[in-house]
Design an enzyme around this catalytic site. Sequence first.
Site, PDB file in Angstrom:
ATOM      1  N   CYS A  36       0.369  -1.123  -0.366  1.00  9.69           N
ATOM      2  CA  CYS A  36      -0.384  -0.175   0.314  1.00  9.69           C
ATOM      3  C   CYS A  36       0.780   1.335  -0.113  1.00  9.69           C
ATOM      4  CB  CYS A  36      -0.931   0.160   0.829  1.00  9.69           C
ATOM      5  SG  CYS A  36      -2.073   1.264   1.506  1.00  9.69           S
ATOM      6  N   ASP A  38       0.380   3.935   1.412  1.00  6.99           N
ATOM      7  CA  ASP A  38       0.145   4.351   3.156  1.00  6.99           C
ATOM      8  C   ASP A  38       1.553   4.728   3.785  1.00  6.99           C
ATOM      9  OD1 ASP A  38       0.104   4.519   5.861  1.00  6.99           O
ATOM     10  OD2 ASP A  38      -1.650   3.888   5.683  1.00  6.99           O
ATOM     11  N   ARG A  40       2.763   5.248   6.466  1.00 10.50           N
ATOM     12  CA  ARG A  40       3.686   3.769   7.578  1.00 10.50           C
ATOM     13  C   ARG A  40       4.038   3.109   7.201  1.00 10.50           C
ATOM     14  NH1 ARG A  40      -2.420   4.700  10.625  1.00 10.50           N
ATOM     15  NH2 ARG A  40      -3.044   4.227   8.741  1.00 10.50           N
ATOM     16  N   HIS A  92      -2.416  -3.931   4.983  1.00  8.01           N
ATOM     17  CA  HIS A  92      -2.681  -3.537   6.423  1.00  8.01           C
ATOM     18  C   HIS A  92      -3.311  -3.591   7.224  1.00  8.01           C
ATOM     19  CE1 HIS A  92      -2.469   0.398   6.005  1.00  8.01           C
ATOM     20  NE2 HIS A  92      -1.898   0.509   4.437  1.00  8.01           N
ATOM     21  N   CYS A  95      -6.567   0.181   7.343  1.00 13.91           N
ATOM     22  CA  CYS A  95      -5.758   0.430   5.916  1.00 13.91           C
ATOM     23  C   CYS A  95      -6.969   1.728   5.794  1.00 13.91           C
ATOM     24  CB  CYS A  95      -5.300  -0.431   4.393  1.00 13.91           C
ATOM     25  SG  CYS A  95      -5.403   0.286   2.812  1.00 13.91           S
TER      26      CYS A  95
HETATM   27 ZN   LIG Z   1      -2.627   1.038   3.192  1.00 11.99          ZN
END
Ligand SMILES: [Zn+2]
Length: 200
Positions: A36, A38, A40, A92, A95
């Site tokens: 992803c 993202d 993090r 994850h 999400c």
């Molecule tokens: Zn995500």
Amino acid sequence: MLKKNREWSARIQTESPGYLESVSRAQKPEILWVGCSDSRVGPDQLIGLPMGSVFVHRNIANLFATGDLNCLAVLEYAIDELKIPNIVVCGHYECGGIKAAMEHSGIQPVDLWLDQVRFVYQRHADTLNQLQPDKRANRLAELNVEAQVHNICRNTIVREAWRRGQKVNVIGVIYDIHDGLLKQLGIQYSSQEEWESGYS
Ligand SMILES: [Zn+2]
């Protein structure tokens, strides 16, 4: 950003003289990482492998979209040119893409992209609808990983590699953003036969 970069470059050249020069000559990654976007969940931090070990493809909700030229080009280059033996699809928990897919739909680019997650939801709606909303999103994140693993295994680039005897191991994992641990999902295929028996 540039200051941090200069500090990093100076540190690595002091601690490991010649390292950057050796890495600059070629890459020999062991993993194609589909994750992803993202901020993090960057693989460099999660698995701590050295530079040159992981070939990375990231997008919102870690999809392997079979009609997306970017996904296909990454897969082709990873398998046919770099001969990467492991493909890791990493989802994850928490999400935002998964939650957005559950909460609303529309015609903006992100909505259209996340339709692929909605298809996964629809396929598993009976079991997902019995869960509490927070658990539902996390379970959908797991099911989405499984769906993307199947999308990769179904692709002719992977199937051709298996047919000619090239090692390609496709694995689905999920990252728990609360404790920083990767969790195996029991999704792993390394041949056409394995995948077909798992898929059925
Ligand atoms: Zn995500």
